[in-house]
Write an enzyme that holds these catalytic residues in place. Sequence first.
Site, mmCIF file in Angstrom:
data_model
loop_
_atom_site.group_PDB
_atom_site.id
_atom_site.type_symbol
_atom_site.label_atom_id
_atom_site.label_comp_id
_atom_site.label_asym_id
_atom_site.label_seq_id
_atom_site.Cartn_x
_atom_site.Cartn_y
_atom_site.Cartn_z
ATOM 1 N N ASP A 104 0.855 -1.202 0.000
ATOM 2 C CA ASP A 104 0.000 0.000 0.000
ATOM 3 C C ASP A 104 0.887 1.246 0.000
ATOM 4 O O ASP A 104 0.859 2.065 0.919
ATOM 5 C CB ASP A 104 -0.931 0.005 1.235
ATOM 6 N N ASP A 145 6.873 1.177 1.938
ATOM 7 C CA ASP A 145 6.617 0.195 0.878
ATOM 8 C C ASP A 145 7.517 0.501 -0.323
ATOM 9 O O ASP A 145 8.072 -0.404 -0.954
ATOM 10 C CB ASP A 145 5.164 0.255 0.403
ATOM 11 N N ASN A 188 -2.390 2.904 3.313
ATOM 12 C CA ASN A 188 -1.835 4.227 3.634
ATOM 13 C C ASN A 188 -2.645 5.342 2.987
ATOM 14 O O ASN A 188 -2.776 6.434 3.536
ATOM 15 C CB ASN A 188 -0.380 4.309 3.159
ATOM 16 N N THR A 232 2.863 -5.994 2.824
ATOM 17 C CA THR A 232 3.350 -4.897 3.673
ATOM 18 C C THR A 232 2.265 -3.835 3.880
ATOM 19 O O THR A 232 2.557 -2.671 4.182
ATOM 20 C CB THR A 232 4.591 -4.224 3.051
ATOM 21 N N PHE A 257 -0.724 -0.343 12.503
ATOM 22 C CA PHE A 257 -1.632 0.143 11.457
ATOM 23 C C PHE A 257 -2.133 -0.972 10.539
ATOM 24 O O PHE A 257 -3.343 -1.072 10.304
ATOM 25 C CB PHE A 257 -0.923 1.227 10.631
ATOM 26 N N ASN A 258 -1.279 -1.771 9.948
ATOM 27 C CA ASN A 258 -1.710 -2.753 8.946
ATOM 28 C C ASN A 258 -2.739 -3.717 9.521
ATOM 29 O O ASN A 258 -3.709 -4.080 8.856
ATOM 30 C CB ASN A 258 -0.515 -3.546 8.407
ATOM 31 N N HIS A 261 9.648 0.523 8.070
ATOM 32 C CA HIS A 261 9.051 -0.750 8.446
ATOM 33 C C HIS A 261 9.131 -1.825 7.343
ATOM 34 O O HIS A 261 9.672 -2.909 7.542
ATOM 35 C CB HIS A 261 7.565 -0.563 8.793
ATOM 36 N N ASP A 262 8.550 -1.502 6.187
ATOM 37 C CA ASP A 262 8.344 -2.539 5.159
ATOM 38 C C ASP A 262 9.649 -3.052 4.580
ATOM 39 O O ASP A 262 9.714 -4.189 4.092
ATOM 40 C CB ASP A 262 7.462 -1.982 4.036
HETATM 41 O O1 RIB Z 1 2.635 0.372 10.771
HETATM 42 C C1 RIB Z 1 3.486 0.503 9.659
HETATM 43 C C2 RIB Z 1 2.856 -0.076 8.432
HETATM 44 O O2 RIB Z 1 1.661 0.630 8.109
HETATM 45 C C3 RIB Z 1 3.746 0.062 7.178
HETATM 46 O O3 RIB Z 1 3.481 -1.004 6.312
HETATM 47 C C4 RIB Z 1 3.283 1.363 6.576
HETATM 48 O O4 RIB Z 1 3.535 1.425 5.167
HETATM 49 C C5 RIB Z 1 1.801 1.269 6.832
HETATM 50 O O5 RIB Z 1 1.233 0.449 5.813
HETATM 51 CA CA CA Z 2 2.878 -0.502 4.003
#
Ligand code: RIB
Ligand code: CA
Length: 317
Positions: A16, A21, A46, A130, A172-173, A247-248
């Site tokens: 996303d 990403d 996102n 991701t 979040f994801n 993160h990703d």
């Molecule tokens: O919490 C971080 C994640 O949420 C990452 O994948 C960021 O791109 C969002 O998608």
């Molecule tokens: Ca992401």
Amino acid sequence: MEYSAAISRPLIFDCDPGQDDAISLIMALSPGSGLDIRAITVVAGNTSLAKCQRNARMIADMCGRTDVPIHAGCDAPLKFPLATAEEVHGVEGLDGLEIYEPDLPLQSEAAVDAIIRLCRTVDNIVLVPTGPLTNIATALTRAPDIAARISEIVIMGGARAEAGNITPSAEFNIFVDPHAAKIVFDAPVKKTVFGLDVTHKALIRDAHVDRIKALDTDMGRRLTAMLRSDYADYDRAKFGTAGTPIHDACTTAYLLQSDIFSFKSVNVQIETESALTRGHTSVDYWQMTDRPRDCDWAVDVDADQFFELMIDRIAAY
Ligand code: RIB
Ligand code: CA
């Protein structure tokens, strides 16, 4: 830089985009990465699906990778309304990058159909989500037979000790689509999970961005602008850190050099009912239940090696 543990299995990246990403994809698509990417599938997260798929096509175009098919997927979670993160990633989802409409086309085949088709026809396939897990869960629900054909699902998502980044108790994801996450985490498939516990241990700092800028390449200049935009300041301000988590990129780093991470085998359950703790990942870290330990939960990372690998991949352009 040779990668001793580069994965040779075929891959589907589900994303996303989102700046992190973007870096994950740029590393994976880089010349000489050796990764066998069969498709990029896109999910709303996102930002909207329309913007995420435009961003995925733009990133592949920036990488010169018109060979990788890109498929649009689910535009909303299974049950909840879509929650996005423009406050983090910007209204276009890629704050700091100059946005353009690439010629690179979107495939007419929907992402879920592509995931099912590839899982049924390609042996030992690895899924690398991701973003919210809506596409993956929908594929598993529509075609339960694919679970036995998936070699591994490499996930960015969840949190244990780091609690949460969108609520006090959820990452979040997983928060965006906890029902999808439950389907994926309950599926009888090996999962390798990069939650906030490990992503918050690899924070990109000014010295790293200075090295990317010093590459003096088009890609280096673009990523420097992105990593010096408001995006980079958001997590620093929120968590009071001197760096920003990418993160990703942990998923791609694992695919290239798995031994820079350490893991613990655990079971992970997802909270789907509570309004207070929706999307919480309940990680059975101390084996308090007899639930199957089917997740390799990333607990640590060699941050220096992580950034050497990231910068090496960016320098390949
Ligand atoms: O919490 C971080 C994640 O949420 C990452 O994948 C960021 O791109 C969002 O998608
Ligand atoms: Ca992401």
